[in-house]
Design an enzyme around this catalytic site. Structure first.
Site, PDB file in Angstrom:
ATOM      1  N   PHE A  56       0.972  -1.041  -0.017  1.00 47.61           N
ATOM      2  CA  PHE A  56       0.008  -0.198   0.164  1.00 47.61           C
ATOM      3  C   PHE A  56       0.800   1.233  -0.030  1.00 47.61           C
ATOM      4  CE2 PHE A  56      -3.087  -3.027   2.005  1.00 47.61           C
ATOM      5  CZ  PHE A  56      -4.048  -3.081   0.657  1.00 47.61           C
TER       6      PHE A  56
ATOM      7  N   TRP B 138       5.455  -0.552 -17.934  1.00 51.49           N
ATOM      8  CA  TRP B 138       4.236  -1.623 -18.307  1.00 51.49           C
ATOM      9  C   TRP B 138       3.962  -1.683 -19.816  1.00 51.49           C
ATOM     10  CZ3 TRP B 138      -0.095  -1.521 -21.248  1.00 51.49           C
ATOM     11  CH2 TRP B 138      -1.232  -2.331 -20.821  1.00 51.49           C
TER      12      TRP B 138
END
Length: 556
Positions: free
Chosen positions: A301, A409
Site C-alpha cells: 500500500f 508497463w
C-alpha cells in the site's frame, strides 16, 4: 495491448537453474518445483554470511486509489532496468494471497511487460508456502482446544482464547463462529473465528524469522490465551512449536522465479499491509543482498502503511539499512486525490493534479523522516499529458526530489532506464542516514502517537479506558519495547477511507491492541479494519476458468 496473463503465457522463460546461475547459486542448492520455480536451500544461505551486502532499495507509493498506482509493476520494472544498465540486481516481492485473487483486487505479479513468471503458479498455489502457514496456524488452534478438552492443566480461560483459525480465502461467514458444539464429546463450546491466512501471526513470524532456530523460538512465544488470572499461555507451554516448525521448514526457504526479462526474483512471504507489516521475508531480503549488488523490494500500500512498517519493524528487527526509496505515483491517482471522479480521469486536468499533489508531498516528507533519500516514479498511462507530468516534476523539484516518467508497463526495462540511473546515483551518493521513527524505549502509547502525528498528520490519538489499560498492561508485562504495527485503512492518511488528499488535524481512534509476541510487535487496530475480508458482489472467481487447452483464463 494483450492482457497480463496473455503476455505472461507467451514469455520465453529460462530454467530456474539458469536463473540461479546468474546469481552464482550452485545447482545442488536449488530445490526445484518444476522447471521454472525453486527454493534456495538454507545450508547455502548460511554459507553466505560473510559476503558483503548490496544496496537495498525500497519501492513504496502514494495513497492508493481505484485508479491504480502500479507499485509491484514498478518494482519489477526497476529491477529489470537496473540489470539493463549493467547492474547485478534482483527483486524481492511478497507472494499473492488466494483471497484477493478470487475476490476483487486480483493477483500480485506485476503487469504488462513488467511481471514475474510463471504468473499463474505464483498467483495460485505456488510452492505451497501459504498452505503450510495455514496448517501450522490451525495445528496450534487444534492443540489449544485439545488441551482444554483433556483437562486444561494450564488453566486456560475458554472465554480468553486468543488464537484464531485461518484460511487463505475471503469468507465473511467465518469471521465470528461458535465452535465445539454437539455435546460433551466435542469439547467446551466457545466463541471463535477465522482470519485470512495473510493476517496470521504465523505469517508475520515466518517473514521476520532469521533461521529455523529463530522460527521455532518465535512460534513458541505466541500467546494463545489467558488464564482467569490474566496470565498469558504460550504455544511453547502447549508444546506446539516443534510440530509447527516441522510444517514450516520448507516454507522458510526463499522462492526463486524470474521476470519476463529473465532476471532473478525472490517471491516469498505475504503479510497484509493494512493488518500486518506488509513486507516479504527477512530471509529472502538478506539472502538477496548477499547475491546481488542491488536489491529492489516493495512494501504494501502507501508509504504511511508499508514504508513505515518496513522501516520501523522489518529494518529495525533485521538490521537492514536502505540506500534509497522510490515513491510511485500516477497522474490518474493524483487527479482522484484532487477530487476527480474515476470516469473523468482520462481528461487533462492540471489543477486537479496540483491539488492531489498534497498527498504525494506528504509521502515524500514522511520517507525523508527516516533519513532515506527518495525519487518519485511517475508510472505512465497513455492518458497522461505533458502538462500534467510537468506539474508533478515541478512540485517534486520544489521539495528537492526528482520525478521520473516511467513506461515499464508498456516497454519493460527500456521504460525504467532513467529511473534506474537515478536510483544508482542516490544509492552511491551515501546520503542515506537511515533511522527508525521512534526509539524502542518509548512507551507503546507514545509510539502510536508518534506515528499518528508524524506520518498521518493527526492531532492526536484517542481510546477507551479499557484499551488504554491494555497498553499499560502490555508495557508492564515486558512487551513495551516491541515496535507497533498499525492496522489502518490504506485509502487515507486518516481512519476514514473517504478522506483523500492529505488530511490533517484529525484524531485517530484506537479500537484494540493485540499482542503478537512471536512476531515481536503490537498490532494496533484503528477504525473499521477486518482481518477476514469478504467477497464483492461479483467476485473475480466467477470468470476464472480453464479454456479448451487447459490454460487458465480470467486471472489478472
Amino acid at each position: 495491448m494483450k492482457s497480463d496473463i496473455e503476455i505472461a503465457r507467451e514469455a520465453r522463460m529460462d530454467t530456474v537453474i539458469d536463473v540461479a546461475g546468474k546469481l552464482g547459486v550452485p545447482s545442488d542448492s536449488v530445490l526445484q518445483y518444476g522447471p521454472y520455480k525453486a527454493k534456495i536451500s538454507l545450508d547455502y544461505i548460511n554459507s553466505l554470511a560473510d559476503q558483503p551486502d548490496g544496496n537495498l532499495v525500497l519501492v513504496t507509493a502514494m495513497t492508493p486509489t481505484p485508479a491504480g498506482e502500479g507499485k509491484t509493476t514498478t518494482t519489477v520494472g526497476l529491477g529489470d532496468g537496473l540489470n539493463r544498465i549493467g547492474k547485478k540486481a534482483m527483486i524481492c516481492l511478497r507472494e499473492p494471497s488466494l483471497g484477493p485473487c478470487f475476490g476483487m483486487k486480483g493477483g500480485a505479479a506485476g503487469g504488462g511487460m513488467a511481471q514475474v513468471v510463471p504468473m499463474e503458479d505464483i498467483n495460485l498455489h505456488f510452492t505451497g508456502d501459504f498452505h503450510a502457514i495455514t496448517s501450522a496456524n490451525n495445528l496450534l488452534a487444534a492443540l489449544v482446544d485439545n488441551h482444554i478438552y483433556w483437562g486444561n492443566s494450564l488453566g486456560i480461560d475458554v472465554r480468553r482464547v486468543a488464537w484464531r483459525r485461518v484460511i487463505d480465502m475471503n469468507d465473511r461467514a467465518l469471521r465470528e463462529i461458535v465452535c465445539s458444539l454437539g455435546g460433551v464429546a466435542n469439547g467446551f463450546p466457545r466463541e471463535g473465528g477465522f482470519d485470512i491466512t495473510v493476517a496470521s501471526e504465523v505469517m508475520a513470524i515466518l517473514c521476520l524469522a532469521m533461521d529455523l532456530k529463530d522460527l521455532e523460538r518465535r512460534l513458541g512465544n505466541i500467546v494463545v490465551g489467558y488464564t482467569r488470572e490474566r496470565k498469558p499461555v504460550t504455544a511453547k507451554e502447549i508444546e506446539a512449536a516443534g510440530a509447527m516448525t516441522v510444517l514450516l521448514k520448507d516454507a522458510l526457504m526463499p522462492n526463486l522465479v524470474q521476470t519476463l526479462e529473465n532476471n532473478p526474483a525472490f517471491v516469498h512471504g505475504g503479510p497484509f499491509a493494512n493488518i500486518a507489516h506488509g513486507c516479504n521475508t527477512v530471509l529472502a531480503t538478506r539472502t538477496a543482498l548477499k547475491l546481488a549488488d542491488y536489491v529492489v523490494t516493495e512494501a504494501g500500500f502507501g508509504a504511511d502503511l508499508g514504508a513505515e512498517k518496513f522501516f520501523d519493524i522489518k529494518c529495525r528487527k533485521a538490521g537492514l539499512k536502505p540506500a534509497a526509496a522510490v515513491i510511485v505515483a500516477t497522474i490518474r491517482a493524483l487527479k482522484m486525490h484532487g477530487g476527480v471522479a474515476k470516469e473523468d480521469l482520462g481528461k487533462e486536468n492540471v489543477e486537479a493534479v496540483k491539488k492531489g499533489l498534497a498527498n504525494l508531498g506528504r509521502h515524500i516528507r514522511n520517507v525523508g523522516q527516516f533519513g532515506v533519500p527518495a525519487v518519485v516514479a511517475i508510472n505512465g498511462f497513455t492518458s497522461d499529458t505533458q502538462a500534467e507530468v510537468d506539474a508533478v516534476q515541478a512540485y517534486c523539484s520544489d521539495l528537492g526530489v526528482e520525478a521520473v516518467s516511467c513506461t515499464h508497463w508498456a516497454n519493460g526495462s527500456a521504460g525504467t532506464e532513467e529511473l534506474a540511473r537515478k536510483v544508482v546515483a542516490l544509492a552511491e551518493s551515501g546520503k542515506s542516514q537511515f533511522r527508525p521513527l521512534y526509539d524502542d524505549d518509548l512507551s507503546p502509547w507514545e509510539k502510536v502517537r508518534t506515528v499518528a502525528r508524524s506520518i498521518y498528520g493527526a492531532e492526536d490519538i484517542v481510546a477507551d479506558k479499557s484499551v488504554r489499560d491494555q497498553f499499560r498492561q502490555l508495557d508492564e508485562q515486558g512487551y513495551g519495547r516491541f515496535p507497533i504495527c498499525m492496522a489502518k485503512t490504506q485509502y487515507s492518511f486518516s481512519t476514514d477511507p473517504s478522506l483523500k488528499g492529505a488530511p490533517s488535524g484529525h484524531v485517530v481512534p484506537i479500537r484494540e491492541v493485540r499482542l503478537s509476541a512471536g512476531a515481536e510487535f503490537l498490532v494496533v487496530i484503528t477504525g473499521e479494519i477486518m482481518t477476514m475480508p469478504g467477497l464483492p458482489r461479483i467476485p473475480a472467481a466467477n470468470t476464472i476458468r480453464l479454456d479448451g487447452a487447459g490454460n487458465v483464463e480470467g486471472l489478472f
